[in-house]
Design a protein around this motif. Structure first.
Motif, PDB file in Angstrom:
ATOM      1  N   THR A  28       0.829  -1.210   0.000  1.00  0.00           N
ATOM      2  CA  THR A  28       0.000   0.000   0.000  1.00  0.00           C
ATOM      3  C   THR A  28       0.856   1.249   0.000  1.00  0.00           C
ATOM      4  N   SER A  29       1.907   1.300   0.840  1.00  0.00           N
ATOM      5  CA  SER A  29       2.751   2.493   0.886  1.00  0.00           C
ATOM      6  C   SER A  29       3.528   2.659  -0.409  1.00  0.00           C
ATOM      7  N   SER A  30       3.913   1.553  -1.058  1.00  0.00           N
ATOM      8  CA  SER A  30       4.602   1.643  -2.348  1.00  0.00           C
ATOM      9  C   SER A  30       3.688   2.240  -3.402  1.00  0.00           C
ATOM     10  N   THR A  31       2.417   1.813  -3.372  1.00  0.00           N
ATOM     11  CA  THR A  31       1.450   2.357  -4.322  1.00  0.00           C
ATOM     12  C   THR A  31       1.216   3.835  -4.073  1.00  0.00           C
ATOM     13  N   ASP A  32       1.088   4.218  -2.805  1.00  0.00           N
ATOM     14  CA  ASP A  32       0.878   5.626  -2.473  1.00  0.00           C
ATOM     15  C   ASP A  32       2.062   6.472  -2.933  1.00  0.00           C
ATOM     16  N   ARG A  33       3.275   5.970  -2.737  1.00  0.00           N
ATOM     17  CA  ARG A  33       4.448   6.721  -3.136  1.00  0.00           C
ATOM     18  C   ARG A  33       4.514   6.865  -4.653  1.00  0.00           C
ATOM     19  N   ALA A  34       4.162   5.775  -5.367  1.00  0.00           N
ATOM     20  CA  ALA A  34       4.166   5.840  -6.826  1.00  0.00           C
ATOM     21  C   ALA A  34       3.169   6.874  -7.326  1.00  0.00           C
ATOM     22  N   LEU A  35       2.008   6.945  -6.667  1.00  0.00           N
ATOM     23  CA  LEU A  35       1.011   7.921  -7.076  1.00  0.00           C
ATOM     24  C   LEU A  35       1.492   9.340  -6.791  1.00  0.00           C
ATOM     25  N   ARG A  36       2.185   9.527  -5.636  1.00  0.00           N
ATOM     26  CA  ARG A  36       2.704  10.869  -5.328  1.00  0.00           C
ATOM     27  C   ARG A  36       3.737  11.309  -6.355  1.00  0.00           C
ATOM     28  N   ASP A  37       4.478  10.359  -6.899  1.00  0.00           N
ATOM     29  CA  ASP A  37       5.504  10.678  -7.880  1.00  0.00           C
ATOM     30  C   ASP A  37       4.958  10.765  -9.303  1.00  0.00           C
ATOM     31  N   ALA A  38       3.696  10.407  -9.500  1.00  0.00           N
ATOM     32  CA  ALA A  38       3.110  10.400 -10.843  1.00  0.00           C
ATOM     33  C   ALA A  38       2.902  11.834 -11.328  1.00  0.00           C
ATOM     34  N   PRO A  39       2.915  12.025 -12.651  1.00  0.00           N
ATOM     35  CA  PRO A  39       2.755  13.385 -13.191  1.00  0.00           C
ATOM     36  C   PRO A  39       1.330  13.904 -13.022  1.00  0.00           C
ATOM     37  N   HIS A  40       1.214  15.218 -12.936  1.00  0.00           N
ATOM     38  CA  HIS A  40      -0.092  15.873 -12.981  1.00  0.00           C
ATOM     39  C   HIS A  40      -0.520  16.018 -14.435  1.00  0.00           C
ATOM     40  N   VAL A  41      -1.791  15.755 -14.698  1.00  0.00           N
ATOM     41  CA  VAL A  41      -2.373  15.946 -16.026  1.00  0.00           C
ATOM     42  C   VAL A  41      -3.690  16.693 -15.845  1.00  0.00           C
ATOM     43  N   VAL A  42      -3.847  17.779 -16.579  1.00  0.00           N
ATOM     44  CA  VAL A  42      -5.100  18.525 -16.555  1.00  0.00           C
ATOM     45  C   VAL A  42      -6.001  17.988 -17.666  1.00  0.00           C
ATOM     46  N   VAL A  43      -7.271  17.755 -17.352  1.00  0.00           N
ATOM     47  CA  VAL A  43      -8.248  17.282 -18.325  1.00  0.00           C
ATOM     48  C   VAL A  43      -9.353  18.321 -18.442  1.00  0.00           C
ATOM     49  N   VAL A  44      -9.556  18.842 -19.644  1.00  0.00           N
ATOM     50  CA  VAL A  44     -10.659  19.762 -19.906  1.00  0.00           C
ATOM     51  C   VAL A  44     -11.666  18.998 -20.764  1.00  0.00           C
ATOM     52  N   ILE A  52       2.023  12.361 -22.958  1.00  0.00           N
ATOM     53  CA  ILE A  52       2.142  12.835 -21.573  1.00  0.00           C
ATOM     54  C   ILE A  52       3.569  12.646 -21.075  1.00  0.00           C
ATOM     55  N   ASN A  53       4.131  11.492 -21.325  1.00  0.00           N
ATOM     56  CA  ASN A  53       5.506  11.233 -20.892  1.00  0.00           C
ATOM     57  C   ASN A  53       6.492  12.196 -21.544  1.00  0.00           C
ATOM     58  N   ARG A  54       6.295  12.462 -22.836  1.00  0.00           N
ATOM     59  CA  ARG A  54       7.194  13.400 -23.525  1.00  0.00           C
ATOM     60  C   ARG A  54       7.035  14.809 -22.975  1.00  0.00           C
ATOM     61  N   GLN A  70       6.757  20.299 -19.423  1.00  0.00           N
ATOM     62  CA  GLN A  70       5.524  20.969 -19.843  1.00  0.00           C
ATOM     63  C   GLN A  70       4.329  20.281 -19.183  1.00  0.00           C
ATOM     64  N   LEU A  71       3.265  21.044 -19.003  1.00  0.00           N
ATOM     65  CA  LEU A  71       2.057  20.519 -18.380  1.00  0.00           C
ATOM     66  C   LEU A  71       1.176  19.867 -19.442  1.00  0.00           C
ATOM     67  N   PRO A  72       0.879  18.560 -19.334  1.00  0.00           N
ATOM     68  CA  PRO A  72      -0.019  17.927 -20.305  1.00  0.00           C
ATOM     69  C   PRO A  72      -1.469  18.324 -20.033  1.00  0.00           C
ATOM     70  N   ILE A  73      -2.160  18.739 -21.089  1.00  0.00           N
ATOM     71  CA  ILE A  73      -3.559  19.144 -20.969  1.00  0.00           C
ATOM     72  C   ILE A  73      -4.367  18.341 -21.981  1.00  0.00           C
ATOM     73  N   ILE A  74      -5.188  17.422 -21.479  1.00  0.00           N
ATOM     74  CA  ILE A  74      -6.057  16.626 -22.338  1.00  0.00           C
ATOM     75  C   ILE A  74      -7.333  17.419 -22.567  1.00  0.00           C
ATOM     76  N   LEU A 112      -0.779   4.517 -18.128  1.00  0.00           N
ATOM     77  CA  LEU A 112       0.216   5.132 -17.249  1.00  0.00           C
ATOM     78  C   LEU A 112      -0.469   5.594 -15.986  1.00  0.00           C
ATOM     79  N   ARG A 113       0.307   5.761 -14.934  1.00  0.00           N
ATOM     80  CA  ARG A 113      -0.229   6.265 -13.670  1.00  0.00           C
ATOM     81  C   ARG A 113      -0.020   7.773 -13.639  1.00  0.00           C
TER      82      ARG A 113
END
Length: 324
Positions: A4-20, A97-99, A105-109, A199-200
């Motif tokens: 559980t803590s590994s999953t939480d840490r992976a999510l904290r390290d995951a990129p932010h993506v804005v979705v409009v 998103i990865n690129r 740069q901030l990915p915006i979907i 991707l997460r």
């Protein structure tokens, strides 16, 4: 360390993506460009129609002047004979998103194709393509026995899907039948199978959702503007030089209605009215989907203003890890 803590840490390290997200003709592209200009973003298309390289006017694909110097990805990446799937799009979007993250740069979907968004954010089963002979056989069977009997036959092989579809919903009935015939697995079983997103990421979702009257007026006005800006000539040239009514691109809103006008089957006024009706119906289906199947961090039901945009920028800046 626990799983559980590994999953939480992976999510904290995951990129932010804005979705409009939201229905068609609600100003999603304009808001996405404002966010990208303010926060060094790139825009990734999530509109299935705007993926086609042809019929750019009819699909309302952004032109360079509208892009305002902001990088736009996955616009015009399909040929007219291709049918892009949601899992295929999600894999491409994940790559973009990865690129973007590598380039700081901030990915915006941005887009309104709900199945695309679900495939990216939650994951979908990658159902194999349906062979043409099975598709043709299903259509012939439906025509031979009629909607009620076809619905009954589907209920025998896939009762879960049949129970949630009306006999008149022929497009979805055919899809369910074709999947079962082609794969030996029912559509409900495909949908129930565990799926992982490509991707997460940490998604911050903004939904554009104006009132019904405003939305329908926007749909009508935009299609009228398409016609005035050359959509008919665009379609005429396409059909004359490289296209046909059987191509997947012709499922685009307004394409068949305007094609009927070009072949002298209906008047221009009748074609435009029919296309506007189809667009409003499509927008209504989108509204239903987004209200019941999409989580939004922020819902916008008014016109964009400088104050509202400033609030949106501030909300995004306060996300953990956003540097701008």
């Amino acid at each position: 360390m626990s799983a559980t803590s590994s999953t939480d840490r992976a999510l904290r390290d995951a990129p932010h993506v804005v979705v409009v997200a939201g229905p068609t003709a609600t100003g999603k592209s304009q808001l996405a460009i404002k966010i990208a200009k303010e926060l060094n973003g790139i825009i990734i298309n999530a509109d299935s129609q705007q993926r086609y390289g042809d019929l750019s006017i009819l699909s309302a694909r952004p032109v360079p002047d509208e892009m305002d110097g902001v990088p736009h990805k996955l616009f015009g990446d399909l040929g007219p004979g291709e049918s892009g799937s949601a899992p295929e799009w999600a894999e491409k979007a994940a790559g973009e998103i990865n690129r973007a993250m590598v380039a700081a740069q901030l990915p915006i979907i941005v887009g309104g194709t709900g199945l695309y968004l679900r495939a990216l954010m939650d994951g979908l089963a990658d159902i194999p393509s349906i062979p043409g002979n099975i598709r043709q056989s299903a259509e012939a069977l439906l025509e031979e026995i009629g909607q009620e009997a076809f619905h009954a036959r589907l209920k025998n092989c896939d009762p879960v899907t049949a129970d949630r579809l009306a006999p008149g919903d022929t497009r979805r009935l055919l899809r369910a039948w074709e999947v079962a015939e082609a794969t030996g697995t029912t559509l409900s079983e495909w949908h129930a199978a565990p799926a992982s997103p490509p991707l997460r990421a940490r998604y911050h979702s903004i939904m554009m959702m104006p009132g019904r009257e405003e939305l329908y007026d926007a749909c009508d006005t935009r299609f009228q503007n398409m016609v005035e800006n050359g959509a008919i000539e665009e379609l005429r040239t396409f059909l004359r030089t490289s296209g046909s009514l059987e191509m997947p691109i012709m499922k685009m809103l307004g394409a068949r209605e305007l094609a009927a006008y070009l072949s002298d089957e209906v008047t221009l006024d009748a074609a435009v009215a029919a296309a506007q009706t189809a667009t409003r119906r499509y927008a209504k289906r989108q509204v239903t989907w987004f209200r019941h199947q999409f989580h939004s961090d922020m819902i916008i039901d008014t016109k964009l203003s400088e104050i509202l945009c400033a609030q949106i920028f501030s909300n995004i800046r306060h996300l953990d890890g956003i540097e701008n």
